[in-house]
Structure formats: C-alpha cells, structure tokens
Enzyme design. Structure first.
Site, short mmCIF file in Angstrom:
data_model
loop_
_atom_site.label_atom_id
_atom_site.label_comp_id
_atom_site.label_asym_id
_atom_site.label_seq_id
_atom_site.Cartn_x
_atom_site.Cartn_y
_atom_site.Cartn_z
N GLU A 168 55.71 37.90 42.81
CA GLU A 168 56.23 39.13 43.40
C GLU A 168 57.76 39.12 43.44
O GLU A 168 58.42 40.10 43.10
CB GLU A 168 55.68 39.33 44.82
CG GLU A 168 56.21 40.59 45.49
CD GLU A 168 55.68 40.81 46.89
OE1 GLU A 168 55.96 41.87 47.49
OE2 GLU A 168 54.98 39.91 47.41
N GLY A 216 81.62 60.01 40.74
CA GLY A 216 82.38 60.89 41.62
C GLY A 216 81.48 61.84 42.39
O GLY A 216 80.38 61.49 42.81
#
Length: 385
Positions: free
Chosen positions: A244, A341
């Site tokens: 996992e 941005g």
C-alpha cells in the site's frame, strides 16, 4: 525517462494501458468527479482487459504477471486526471483483494477473489476507525465467537469503495490480549444483516472515489470467513501496508510527472510581456527543481519496489519511499499551481484538482509523521527498536 526496473514487456504494456486510459477513462473523469464515485462499468471494463487480476494466479482468473506490471498499470491510471478513480481501482486490486490472495483459503479465493477479478464484485479494506487511524493497535471493532459464527460490532471510517463495495476485509479484535496479538481479518459481505453505511463522505480531493463511514451491528460472520488464523491479523495488516505504501509512493511520482509535463507546456504557451513565461529564469529553475525532486523520489521508490518484488522485507525502504514521495508530490503541485498564476486557482484548469488530490498522499496509508516515527525506530535513532 526510462528506468532499469522495466523490461521491454513492461514498456509495451504501459503503451497499451496509456492508450486505454486516454480513450476510455480520461474523457469521463469530470462525470466521475461530479458523481462522487467511479462507476461499476469501469470496473467491469477493466476486468475484461485483465487489469483487475494482473498479479493474481491464472488459476483464479488473473494474468499471473509480476508486481512491476501492476505498478505500471497503477502509474498510468494515476495520470488519468482524477486521483479518486486511481484510488477506487487501486484499493480494489492493491489493498482489498490482496489479503485474500496472500492469506486466504482456496475456498475464499474461489468465492471472493474470482468475482473481484471479473469485476462482478467490488472490494474494500476496513481498517481505519474514528479512534484508530495510523495506530492500528487501537482498533475497537470487536468480533466475538458464538458457535460457528462471530458477532461483529463496531465502525470504520474513511473507507475507499466503502459505499459501493460488495465485500469488505474488516480488521476486528478477537481477544483481550496485547494489541498486536488480538486482531483478526474477516471477509464481510455488505448484503448481510447488520451492515450499514452511515454516510458517503464529502472530500477535498479524490472526489471520484466513494468514501464511506461504515457500521457493523450484531453482524453474524461465518467462521470460514476469517482470513488465516485467529489473532494473527496484525501481521497480515503490516505485510499489506508495504505494498500500500509503495503504491502511494509510485502513484505520487506518476502524478508529479504528469503535473510537471503539463506545467512546462502551460509555461511554454502562456504569454506575458510579449513572450512565453519560460523566458523568466526563476520559472525555468523552479521547473528544474521539480524535475530533480521527482527523480529523487522515483529512485527511492523504484529501488524499494524492485526489492519487494523479489520477496525482500522492505518495511524501511517502503516507509522512506512513502514519506518522501508523498511530500514531494505536494511540493511539485504547489509550485505548479503557482506557475499557473490566477488560472491555477480556477476550477476550469486541472492543476487545481491535481493539487487537491495530492494533499491526501501524506495522510492516507499512514501519515508522514507516523512514517518518520517508524523510521526513527528502524534506523535506531530512538529507543524502542
């Protein structure tokens, strides 16, 4: 960039998986995100192609291939555009059905693993509880034997596939002895009386996977649905954790690679002051730092996967990989969002989803803080090793 761990067969397989993802998964991720789950039809389609049984024996309907092949599949799936879809399929094949394969009886494999590989049944793993997250030894769900059944009472939370699962591998206390010697694993069918879903949880990221809050009230579990021996569940959980955590590491690397690739293209296309924003050295250097960070995480992770695939105990290596790669993908996604941005803050740009999905990596499968505690003991940096 190619890597020593991959054979030509792995590379050919990757191309076929990528083609499938681009054609049959990515175009629909917005639908999955809105629905809050990955549909059964996708499990069924992946089963048709053999993707749900890559590492499992042909005897049970699998492909009988190596773990690296499964890694290739999960890497490509993690680049589909929605982390929740990778999580839903990954939970099914990587952590939920794996204990049955490793520790289950032939009868259990025939009854549960075979239909899971065929996509006929969805599986989930029920470990985490409201009062037991990274600390598995604090599990409070109890199973008391009464004749040829166990009576199960308790609850689980943050369970991927928990809402739509047909069966769940549940960890429960079966003794009052030391925590590490009192847990057992059971295969629990969700159609049985006493099971209920408290609610479908609303998440920041991984929105295309259903995550449930589960309850077990005086639920009768046949003795034959215990996986392995009674009170031996903790060891099985720890073995399961290795794969996992490696999975969370290499899917972090894969997502970071996708983010970097898309961000370079965005920066190349985005014009400011009459030219591409790649004209700015500070942005080019940010992108270089992101690439170096990814490469470091990749090498730590791939080395651990290679050792694990050979049967080596990689508790230390998998923990390192998970701790580093999970934090790395967050750094990369955060820098990428900054480079976008204002557009990066808009829901129409996929970078916001990658950023949200990545935030789960240092939390799920054991937090980064727990990884460091494990490592401090494994590396003999603290008392108690």
């Amino acid at each position: 960039m190619s890597h020593w761990i991959f054979t030509e067969e792995h590379k050919i397989f990757r191309k076929s998986v990528r083609k499938f993802i681009e054609k049959e998964v990515t175009p629909y991720v917005e639908q999955y995100e809105e629905a809050g789950e990955t549909p059964r039809v996708l499990f069924e389609r992946m089963a048709e192609l053999g993707f749900l049984g890559i590492k499992y024996p042909e005897e049970y309907g699998g492909l009988g291939l190596d773990l690296v092949t499964e890694m290739v599949f999960l890497e490509e799936l993690s680049k589909c555009g929605a982390g929740g879809t990778g999580a839903a399929i990954g939970a099914h094949i990587g952590i939920a059905t794996t204990p049955i394969w490793r520790f289950g009886s032939h009868e259990q494999k025939e009854k549960y693993l075979v239909p899971a590989i065929k996509g006929e049944k969805i599986a989930a793993l029920g470990i985490t509880e409201p009062g037991a997250g990274s600390d598995v030894s604090s599990i409070a769900t109890k199973a008391v034997r009464e004749g040829d059944h166990y009576i199960l009472n308790g609850s689980k939370t943050f369970i991927t596939n928990g809402v739509n699962a047909d069966f769940i591998i549940v960890a429960a206390k079966t003794a009052d002895s030391l925590p590490h010697m009192s847990l057992s694993l059971f295969i629990v069918e969700t159609a049985w009386e006493g099971f209920s879903v408290g609610k479908k949880l609303d998440k920041l990221g991984w929105r295309s996977s259903d995550t449930g809050e589960l309850y077990f009230e005086n639920m009768k579990i046949p003795v034959e649905n215990m996986i392995g021996e009674e009170n031996e569940g903790f060891k099985k959980i720890m073995v399961n954790f290795q794969w996992e955590r490696l999975t969370m590491a290499f899917t972090s690397v894969a997502l970071a690679e996708k983010v970097l690739e898309e961000t370079v293209q965005y920066a190349r296309d985005r014009k400011q002051f009459g030219d591409s924003i790649l004209q700015f050295q500070v942005l080019r250097h940010k992108l270089v730092d992101m690439a170096v960070d990814i490469e470091k995480a990749k090498n730590i992770t791939y080395r651990a996967v290679e050792q694990y695939s050979k049967g080596v105990n990689v508790t230390t290596e998998a923990t390192m990989a998970k701790a580093y790669a999970a934090e790395m993908v967050n750094r990369v996604c955060d820098e990428a969002l900054q480079i976008h941005g204002g557009n990066g803050y808009m829901m129409e740009y996929p970078i916001q989803r990658y950023w949200r999905d990545a935030r789960l990596q240092p939390i799920g499968g054991g937090t980064t803080q727990i990884m460091r505690e494990i490592l401090s003991k494994r590396l003999k940096i603290t008392d108690g090793f």
